[in-house]
Design a protein around this motif. Structure first.
Motif, short mmCIF file in Angstrom:
data_model
loop_
_atom_site.label_atom_id
_atom_site.label_comp_id
_atom_site.label_asym_id
_atom_site.label_seq_id
_atom_site.Cartn_x
_atom_site.Cartn_y
_atom_site.Cartn_z
N LYS A 99 0.83 -1.21 0.00
CA LYS A 99 0.00 0.00 0.00
C LYS A 99 0.86 1.25 0.00
O LYS A 99 0.60 2.21 -0.75
CB LYS A 99 -0.92 -0.01 1.23
CG LYS A 99 -1.90 1.16 1.30
CD LYS A 99 -2.99 1.03 0.25
CE LYS A 99 -4.08 2.05 0.45
NZ LYS A 99 -5.13 1.96 -0.61
N MET A 100 1.89 1.26 0.83
CA MET A 100 2.79 2.42 0.89
C MET A 100 3.46 2.65 -0.47
O MET A 100 3.57 3.78 -0.93
CB MET A 100 3.83 2.22 1.99
CG MET A 100 3.26 2.28 3.40
SD MET A 100 4.39 1.67 4.67
CE MET A 100 5.64 2.94 4.68
N ALA A 101 3.88 1.57 -1.11
CA ALA A 101 4.53 1.69 -2.41
C ALA A 101 3.56 2.21 -3.46
O ALA A 101 3.91 3.06 -4.28
CB ALA A 101 5.10 0.34 -2.83
N ALA A 102 2.33 1.71 -3.43
CA ALA A 102 1.35 2.12 -4.43
C ALA A 102 0.98 3.59 -4.30
O ALA A 102 0.67 4.25 -5.30
CB ALA A 102 0.10 1.25 -4.31
N LEU A 103 1.03 4.12 -3.09
CA LEU A 103 0.64 5.51 -2.84
C LEU A 103 1.76 6.51 -3.15
O LEU A 103 1.51 7.72 -3.16
CB LEU A 103 0.22 5.69 -1.37
CG LEU A 103 -1.11 5.06 -0.95
CD1 LEU A 103 -1.25 5.10 0.57
CD2 LEU A 103 -2.28 5.79 -1.61
N VAL A 123 12.09 -2.48 -1.54
CA VAL A 123 11.87 -1.60 -2.69
C VAL A 123 13.12 -1.53 -3.57
O VAL A 123 13.02 -1.33 -4.79
CB VAL A 123 11.41 -0.19 -2.27
CG1 VAL A 123 10.06 -0.25 -1.58
CG2 VAL A 123 12.43 0.54 -1.41
N TRP A 124 14.30 -1.70 -2.97
CA TRP A 124 15.54 -1.75 -3.75
C TRP A 124 15.53 -2.99 -4.65
O TRP A 124 15.86 -2.92 -5.83
CB TRP A 124 16.72 -1.76 -2.79
CG TRP A 124 18.09 -1.70 -3.43
CD1 TRP A 124 18.40 -1.21 -4.67
CD2 TRP A 124 19.32 -2.12 -2.85
NE1 TRP A 124 19.76 -1.31 -4.89
CE2 TRP A 124 20.34 -1.86 -3.79
CE3 TRP A 124 19.66 -2.68 -1.62
CZ2 TRP A 124 21.68 -2.16 -3.54
CZ3 TRP A 124 20.99 -2.97 -1.36
CH2 TRP A 124 21.99 -2.71 -2.31
N THR A 125 15.14 -4.12 -4.08
CA THR A 125 15.06 -5.36 -4.87
C THR A 125 14.02 -5.23 -5.98
O THR A 125 14.26 -5.66 -7.12
CB THR A 125 14.71 -6.55 -3.95
OG1 THR A 125 15.70 -6.66 -2.93
CG2 THR A 125 14.66 -7.84 -4.74
N TRP A 126 12.86 -4.65 -5.66
CA TRP A 126 11.83 -4.44 -6.68
C TRP A 126 12.39 -3.61 -7.84
O TRP A 126 12.09 -3.87 -9.00
CB TRP A 126 10.62 -3.74 -6.08
CG TRP A 126 9.79 -4.57 -5.16
CD1 TRP A 126 9.89 -5.92 -4.94
CD2 TRP A 126 8.72 -4.11 -4.33
NE1 TRP A 126 8.95 -6.33 -4.02
CE2 TRP A 126 8.22 -5.23 -3.63
CE3 TRP A 126 8.15 -2.86 -4.10
CZ2 TRP A 126 7.16 -5.14 -2.72
CZ3 TRP A 126 7.09 -2.77 -3.19
CH2 TRP A 126 6.61 -3.89 -2.52
N ALA A 127 13.19 -2.59 -7.51
CA ALA A 127 13.77 -1.74 -8.55
C ALA A 127 14.75 -2.54 -9.42
O ALA A 127 14.78 -2.40 -10.64
CB ALA A 127 14.47 -0.54 -7.93
N LEU A 129 14.60 -5.62 -10.10
CA LEU A 129 13.81 -6.54 -10.92
C LEU A 129 12.96 -5.83 -11.97
O LEU A 129 12.27 -6.48 -12.75
CB LEU A 129 12.91 -7.40 -10.03
CG LEU A 129 13.63 -8.34 -9.06
CD1 LEU A 129 12.63 -9.03 -8.14
CD2 LEU A 129 14.46 -9.38 -9.81
N GLY A 130 13.01 -4.50 -11.96
CA GLY A 130 12.22 -3.74 -12.91
C GLY A 130 10.75 -3.64 -12.55
O GLY A 130 9.92 -3.32 -13.40
N LEU A 131 10.41 -3.90 -11.28
CA LEU A 131 9.01 -3.85 -10.86
C LEU A 131 8.53 -2.42 -10.61
O LEU A 131 7.33 -2.18 -10.50
CB LEU A 131 8.80 -4.70 -9.60
CG LEU A 131 9.14 -6.19 -9.75
CD1 LEU A 131 8.85 -6.94 -8.46
CD2 LEU A 131 8.35 -6.81 -10.90
N HIS A 132 9.46 -1.49 -10.45
CA HIS A 132 9.10 -0.07 -10.39
C HIS A 132 10.29 0.75 -10.84
O HIS A 132 11.43 0.26 -10.87
CB HIS A 132 8.64 0.35 -8.98
CG HIS A 132 9.74 0.45 -7.97
ND1 HIS A 132 10.59 1.53 -7.89
CD2 HIS A 132 10.13 -0.38 -6.97
CE1 HIS A 132 11.45 1.36 -6.90
NE2 HIS A 132 11.20 0.20 -6.33
N GLY A 133 10.03 1.99 -11.21
CA GLY A 133 11.09 2.90 -11.64
C GLY A 133 11.17 4.13 -10.77
O GLY A 133 11.56 5.20 -11.23
#
Length: 200
Positions: A99-103, A123-127, A129-133
């Protein structure tokens, strides 16, 4: 694109403790005030204690938008903040982080403990993996994050982390400088196999 169209809200990872140095609370409050002055909403863990409370109180006092997200099981333990613009009580830690990431349009980490690091590393790992920019920054109060950055460099040296992924973590003792860098941030090209899921 204007500043506020790009960075409408920033997620701040921080602690339910104040730490021993008064500088941690001072810098948390300074960040909250800065976000409000720039018209950027604060998204955080929803508590009224520790550096979480300090950043939220300062943002609210300066007229800023503050959105808290807290798991039901922690709402009494961490003492959910009663004066926020919005408070989302969610089922668990996984839902809280999603939720925090989506907002949010970017992420900042103040000094904190294991929970702060866990949120940061996810969030570093998500970045990677290309899951967010979205940009990720560390507010390096009095060199707090220097050992972590040294370890990240060690991971690169030992072949467990690509230098491009190490560079995803922006570090500066001055949160204003980090926000300036956020405004011009260009995310790396994600791996061809990566597909961004909705809501991140």
């Amino acid at each position: 694109m204007g500043r506020h169209a790009l960075m409408r809200r920033i997620c701040v990872f921080c602690g339910s403790s104040m730490g021993f140095s008064p500088r941690y609370a001072e810098q948390a409050a300074a960040l909250g005030k800065l976000l409000a002055q720039r018209g950027i909403g604060l998204v955080y863990g929803g508590a009224s204690v520790g550096t979480m409370g300090a950043v939220a109180d300062a943002a609210l006092a300066a007229g800023g938008e503050v959105i808290g997200v807290i798991p039901e099981a922690l709402s009494s333990v961490e003492i959910a903040h009663a004066g926020l613009s919005e408070l989302h009580v969610v089922a668990d830690m996984h839902e809280r982080k999603a939720k925090m990431a989506a907002l949010s349009d970017g992420f900042l980490a103040l000094p904190g403990g294991a929970g702060t690091l866990e949120e940061l590393f996810e969030v570093w790992t998500w970045a990677q993996l290309g899951l967010h920019g979205k940009p990720i920054g560390l507010v390096d109060v009095d060199g707090y994050y220097a050992p972590l950055m040294a370890f990240a460099d060690h991971m690169v040296t030992e072949g467990f982390l690509k230098a491009d992924y190490r560079s995803l973590l922006l570090t500066d003792p001055d949160p204003a400088a980090l926000l300036d860098r956020f405004e011009t941030y260009e995310p790396p090209v994600p791996p061809k196999w990566a597909k961004q899921p909705p809501g991140i």
